[in-house]
Design a protein around this motif. Structure first.
Motif, PDB file in Angstrom:
ATOM      1  N   ASP A  25     -28.515 -30.058  16.864  1.00  0.00           N
ATOM      2  CA  ASP A  25     -27.676 -30.213  15.668  1.00  0.00           C
ATOM      3  C   ASP A  25     -27.616 -31.674  15.229  1.00  0.00           C
ATOM      4  O   ASP A  25     -27.665 -31.981  14.037  1.00  0.00           O
ATOM      5  N   GLU A 254     -21.985 -26.704   7.393  1.00  0.00           N
ATOM      6  CA  GLU A 254     -22.416 -27.419   6.193  1.00  0.00           C
ATOM      7  C   GLU A 254     -22.852 -28.843   6.542  1.00  0.00           C
ATOM      8  O   GLU A 254     -23.811 -29.369   5.970  1.00  0.00           O
ATOM      9  N   ALA A 257     -26.280 -28.628   8.046  1.00  0.00           N
ATOM     10  CA  ALA A 257     -27.292 -28.432   7.012  1.00  0.00           C
ATOM     11  C   ALA A 257     -27.605 -29.745   6.297  1.00  0.00           C
ATOM     12  O   ALA A 257     -28.765 -30.024   5.960  1.00  0.00           O
ATOM     13  N   GLU A 258     -26.579 -30.575   6.093  1.00  0.00           N
ATOM     14  CA  GLU A 258     -26.804 -31.866   5.448  1.00  0.00           C
ATOM     15  C   GLU A 258     -27.571 -32.808   6.386  1.00  0.00           C
ATOM     16  O   GLU A 258     -28.445 -33.565   5.948  1.00  0.00           O
ATOM     17  N   ALA A 260     -29.766 -31.839   8.432  1.00  0.00           N
ATOM     18  CA  ALA A 260     -31.154 -31.378   8.365  1.00  0.00           C
ATOM     19  C   ALA A 260     -31.882 -32.004   7.179  1.00  0.00           C
ATOM     20  O   ALA A 260     -33.075 -32.329   7.272  1.00  0.00           O
ATOM     21  N   GLN A 261     -31.174 -32.200   6.059  1.00  0.00           N
ATOM     22  CA  GLN A 261     -31.776 -32.876   4.915  1.00  0.00           C
ATOM     23  C   GLN A 261     -32.115 -34.326   5.265  1.00  0.00           C
ATOM     24  O   GLN A 261     -33.179 -34.834   4.899  1.00  0.00           O
TER      25      GLN A 261
END
Length: 279
Positions: A25, A254, A257-258, A260-261
């Motif tokens: 993560d 969330e 996910a950010e 990951a960007q």
């Protein structure tokens, strides 16, 4: 840390998800030692458990490097013990001041003058001597500009050279300042000494108007800031990058996910070998 490492700010509201997070993560955490020194009980235990499993970098809030107030030697000793206890590889502070015979609870810009360069650099050297390590200083966002006998870029470069310290490059702050003070963010990046960059910060901001952005750390990172992070990686190579989120904290998924960007941006600039940043 690998240059493609991504990190998340350690906030008490996130302690549960961070402790339960599966591998992958995030790669490191960042905390403000001002908020954790001397903390015991379940919060202190959670911090010790997290720092035993994940690299922990520290970002200070209260040293007030640009002030004329003397440093608190007792606090510096406590800070050094905290950094040693948690094996912190990088400690950073804001290139600002936040005190004037007492805490002002805001990060205020320092006048951009040669005298200020010498003053701040001398104070940074005091801190480095007290902590027994080089530190990094962060470029701040600011709105009311103090007296400027030189550009912000020249001021930062002067402090880094005179203090022989590193830079925590806040990419969002570069973007916000470029809009608010009407300069070219790419030209700003071009002028920075890339060899001194320890790691990046990236964060969200509030669009008050087309020509006024407010650094809030309370929203998702804007596409233009991701683009500027990509520019920074193209110039300097990837660096460990910390996602800041201090307010309006969304569900943990969330944030992942950010992250990951962010990881995708860094990975796009990773060389095939030599992926580890210098110690």
């Amino acid at each position: 840390m690998p240059t493609t490492a991504v990190g998340l700010g350690l906030r008490r509201a996130l302690l549960g998800p961070l402790q339960a997070a599966p591998a992958g993560d995030f790669d490191f955490l960042e905390c403000a030692p001002d908020n954790w020194i001397g903390v015991g009980g379940r919060f202190g235990a959670a911090l010790r458990e997290l720092s035993a499993r994940h690299p922990l970098v520290c970002h200070g809030l209260s040293l007030s490097l640009g002030s004329t107030d003397p440093f608190d030697d007792t606090y510096l000793r406590k800070l050094r013990r905290f950094l040693d206890e948690h094996r912190v590889p990088v400690f950073s502070e804001h290139l600002s001041y936040c005190s004037d015979d007492g805490q002002l609870y805001d990060l205020l810009p320092i006048p951009f003058t040669e005298e200020a360069v010498n003053h701040v650099a001398g104070r940074i050297r005091q801190v480095q001597d007290a902590l027994g390590r080089r530190i990094a200083v962060e470029n701040i966002s600011y709105y009311a500009a103090p007296y400027q006998a030189m550009p912000e870029l020249d001021f930062i470069i002067g402090v880094l050279a005179e203090a022989d310290c590193e830079l925590l490059l806040d990419v969002n702050n570069v973007y916000v300042n470029a809009i608010n003070h009407r300069y070219d963010p790419q030209a700003f990046l071009d002028g920075l000494p890339g060899g001194r960059i320890a790691y990046f910060h990236i964060a969200g901001h509030y669009d008050e108007a087309d020509d006024l952005k407010v650094d809030t750390h309370g929203a998702a990172v804007k596409p233009d800031v991701f683009a500027l992070l990509d520019d920074a990686c193209r110039r300097f190579g990837p660096r460990p990058t910390l996602l800041e989120r201090d307010f309006n904290i969304p569900p943990y998924a969330e944030l992942v996910a950010e992250l990951a960007q962010v990881r995708d941006v860094l990975a796009g600039h990773a060389p095939a070998t030599g992926r580890h940043a210098r110690a």
